[in-house]
Design a protein around this motif. Sequence first.
Motif, PDB file in Angstrom:
ATOM      1  N   MET A   1      27.485  55.542  32.191  1.00 12.29           N
ATOM      2  CA  MET A   1      27.932  54.112  31.582  1.00 12.29           C
ATOM      3  C   MET A   1      28.015  53.142  32.727  1.00 12.29           C
ATOM      4  N   SER A   2      27.098  52.037  32.504  1.00  6.53           N
ATOM      5  CA  SER A   2      26.925  50.964  33.685  1.00  6.53           C
ATOM      6  C   SER A   2      28.637  50.124  33.714  1.00  6.53           C
ATOM      7  N   CYS A   3      28.836  49.647  34.686  1.00  7.31           N
ATOM      8  CA  CYS A   3      29.861  48.538  34.718  1.00  7.31           C
ATOM      9  C   CYS A   3      29.471  47.313  35.440  1.00  7.31           C
ATOM     10  N   VAL A   4      30.029  46.410  35.121  1.00  5.90           N
ATOM     11  CA  VAL A   4      29.408  44.742  35.464  1.00  5.90           C
ATOM     12  C   VAL A   4      30.733  44.178  35.763  1.00  5.90           C
ATOM     13  N   LEU A   5      30.807  43.600  36.960  1.00  5.55           N
ATOM     14  CA  LEU A   5      31.874  42.741  37.346  1.00  5.55           C
ATOM     15  C   LEU A   5      31.153  41.266  37.285  1.00  5.55           C
ATOM     16  N   ARG A   6      32.066  40.335  36.750  1.00  3.90           N
ATOM     17  CA  ARG A   6      31.562  38.910  36.509  1.00  3.90           C
ATOM     18  C   ARG A   6      32.862  38.053  36.460  1.00  3.90           C
ATOM     19  N   PRO A   7      32.500  36.932  36.719  1.00  4.90           N
ATOM     20  CA  PRO A   7      33.808  35.815  36.592  1.00  4.90           C
ATOM     21  C   PRO A   7      34.093  35.983  35.051  1.00  4.90           C
ATOM     22  N   ALA A   8      35.520  35.892  34.978  1.00  3.58           N
ATOM     23  CA  ALA A   8      36.166  35.552  33.535  1.00  3.58           C
ATOM     24  C   ALA A   8      35.663  34.219  33.047  1.00  3.58           C
ATOM     25  N   ALA A   9      35.489  34.229  31.669  1.00  7.11           N
ATOM     26  CA  ALA A   9      35.207  33.297  30.912  1.00  7.11           C
ATOM     27  C   ALA A   9      36.509  32.766  29.963  1.00  7.11           C
ATOM     28  N   PRO A  10      36.481  31.623  29.382  1.00  2.00           N
ATOM     29  CA  PRO A  10      37.900  31.425  28.581  1.00  2.00           C
ATOM     30  C   PRO A  10      38.010  32.441  27.449  1.00  2.00           C
ATOM     31  N   LEU A  11      36.915  32.762  26.845  1.00  2.60           N
ATOM     32  CA  LEU A  11      37.021  33.972  25.907  1.00  2.60           C
ATOM     33  C   LEU A  11      37.402  35.210  25.986  1.00  2.60           C
ATOM     34  N   ASP A  12      37.672  35.551  27.430  1.00  3.54           N
ATOM     35  CA  ASP A  12      38.168  36.808  28.145  1.00  3.54           C
ATOM     36  C   ASP A  12      39.719  36.802  28.004  1.00  3.54           C
ATOM     37  N   ALA A  13      40.335  35.654  27.927  1.00  4.37           N
ATOM     38  CA  ALA A  13      41.868  35.600  27.926  1.00  4.37           C
ATOM     39  C   ALA A  13      42.635  36.622  27.058  1.00  4.37           C
ATOM     40  N   SER A  14      41.791  36.823  25.663  1.00  5.35           N
ATOM     41  CA  SER A  14      42.536  37.644  24.732  1.00  5.35           C
ATOM     42  C   SER A  14      42.350  39.140  25.366  1.00  5.35           C
ATOM     43  N   CYS A  15      41.228  39.576  25.885  1.00  7.24           N
ATOM     44  CA  CYS A  15      41.132  40.867  26.446  1.00  7.24           C
ATOM     45  C   CYS A  15      42.074  41.169  27.561  1.00  7.24           C
ATOM     46  N   ILE A  16      41.959  40.269  28.428  1.00 11.00           N
ATOM     47  CA  ILE A  16      42.820  40.583  29.414  1.00 11.00           C
ATOM     48  C   ILE A  16      44.177  40.452  29.324  1.00 11.00           C
ATOM     49  N   GLY A  17      44.559  39.272  28.552  1.00 14.62           N
ATOM     50  CA  GLY A  17      46.141  39.336  27.902  1.00 14.62           C
ATOM     51  C   GLY A  17      46.262  40.529  27.314  1.00 14.62           C
ATOM     52  N   ASP A  18      45.555  41.166  26.393  1.00 12.67           N
ATOM     53  CA  ASP A  18      46.233  42.348  25.835  1.00 12.67           C
ATOM     54  C   ASP A  18      46.286  43.496  26.822  1.00 12.67           C
ATOM     55  N   ILE A  19      45.267  43.659  27.940  1.00 15.81           N
ATOM     56  CA  ILE A  19      45.555  44.657  28.984  1.00 15.81           C
ATOM     57  C   ILE A  19      47.043  44.501  29.591  1.00 15.81           C
ATOM     58  N   LEU A  20      47.152  43.161  30.048  1.00 13.63           N
ATOM     59  CA  LEU A  20      48.543  42.766  30.601  1.00 13.63           C
ATOM     60  C   LEU A  20      49.657  43.172  29.996  1.00 13.63           C
ATOM     61  N   HIS A  21      49.443  42.612  28.713  1.00  9.26           N
ATOM     62  CA  HIS A  21      50.767  43.047  27.586  1.00  9.26           C
ATOM     63  C   HIS A  21      51.035  44.505  27.291  1.00  9.26           C
ATOM     64  N   ARG A  22      49.936  44.959  27.296  1.00 13.64           N
ATOM     65  CA  ARG A  22      49.905  46.653  27.009  1.00 13.64           C
ATOM     66  C   ARG A  22      50.915  47.382  28.144  1.00 13.64           C
ATOM     67  N   PHE A  23      50.412  46.755  29.408  1.00 11.85           N
ATOM     68  CA  PHE A  23      51.089  47.571  30.654  1.00 11.85           C
ATOM     69  C   PHE A  23      52.895  47.001  30.711  1.00 11.85           C
ATOM     70  N   GLU A  24      53.113  46.032  30.383  1.00 11.46           N
ATOM     71  CA  GLU A  24      54.429  45.518  30.051  1.00 11.46           C
ATOM     72  C   GLU A  24      55.059  46.190  28.933  1.00 11.46           C
ATOM     73  N   ARG A  25      54.373  46.273  27.827  1.00  9.94           N
ATOM     74  CA  ARG A  25      54.996  46.909  26.664  1.00  9.94           C
ATOM     75  C   ARG A  25      55.255  48.481  26.956  1.00  9.94           C
ATOM     76  N   ASP A  26      54.058  49.131  27.342  1.00  7.27           N
ATOM     77  CA  ASP A  26      53.951  50.751  27.439  1.00  7.27           C
ATOM     78  C   ASP A  26      54.762  51.100  28.791  1.00  7.27           C
ATOM     79  N   THR A  27      54.945  50.335  29.736  1.00  7.20           N
ATOM     80  CA  THR A  27      55.752  50.898  31.104  1.00  7.20           C
ATOM     81  C   THR A  27      57.295  50.998  30.782  1.00  7.20           C
ATOM     82  N   ALA A  28      57.892  52.099  30.892  1.00  8.34           N
ATOM     83  CA  ALA A  28      59.314  52.196  30.674  1.00  8.34           C
ATOM     84  C   ALA A  28      60.292  51.304  31.339  1.00  8.34           C
ATOM     85  N   TRP A  29      59.845  51.091  32.648  1.00 16.84           N
ATOM     86  CA  TRP A  29      60.689  50.359  33.746  1.00 16.84           C
ATOM     87  C   TRP A  29      60.496  49.017  33.707  1.00 16.84           C
TER      88      TRP A  29
END
Length: 154
Positions: A1-29
Motif C-alpha cells: 500500500m502506498s503512502c503519501v505525505l502532503r500539506p494538510a488542507a482545511p478539510l483534514d482537520a476532522s481526520c487529524i482532530g479525531d486521531i488527536l482526540h482518540r489518543f487523549e481518550r484512549d490513553t489511561a494516563w
Amino acid sequence: MSCVLRPAAPLDASCIGDILHRFERDTAWMPKEHSAAEAIAFCDRMIARGWVTVLERGAPGDVVGFLAQDGAEVCALYLRPDMCGQGLGRMLLDHAKRASAELRLWTFQANTGAQRFYVREGFVEVQRTDGHRNPERLPDIEYHWRATKREAAA
C-alpha cells in the motif's frame, strides 16, 4: 500500500482532530480535558498556520497520521493506533528532519513508547520538568536532534 505525505488542507482537520482526540481518550494516563470538537478546532488552527503534514495511506483522504512543525519545533506527531509499528512515524519524522537541520520536541514522561521512538531516531534528552510548562500539568521531557554532517550534506 502506498503512502503519501502532503500539506494538510482545511478539510483534514476532522481526520487529524479525531486521531488527536482518540489518543487523549484512549490513553489511561492522559487527562480527559478536551472534547472531539475542541481537538478538531485545535487542529484547524495548526493547519491554518501551515504547520501540518498529513500521511495518507491507500486511497486519497485516508489520513492515518500527521506531524505539526513550527520551524524547528515538532509540535505534534500522531498516528492512528492501528498504524503504529509500521515505520509511518519515522516517515513523518524524516520529513521534519529534511525541513530543518535541528529539531526539538517535548513528550510526556508517561509516554515511554514515544521516548523509545525519539531516542531510536537520534534525539537526545535535554531536560525533564514537573509539568509546569504544559497545560496538562504532566511531567515531560524535552528532546533535541541535530543533523549529522552527512545528513546535512544530503
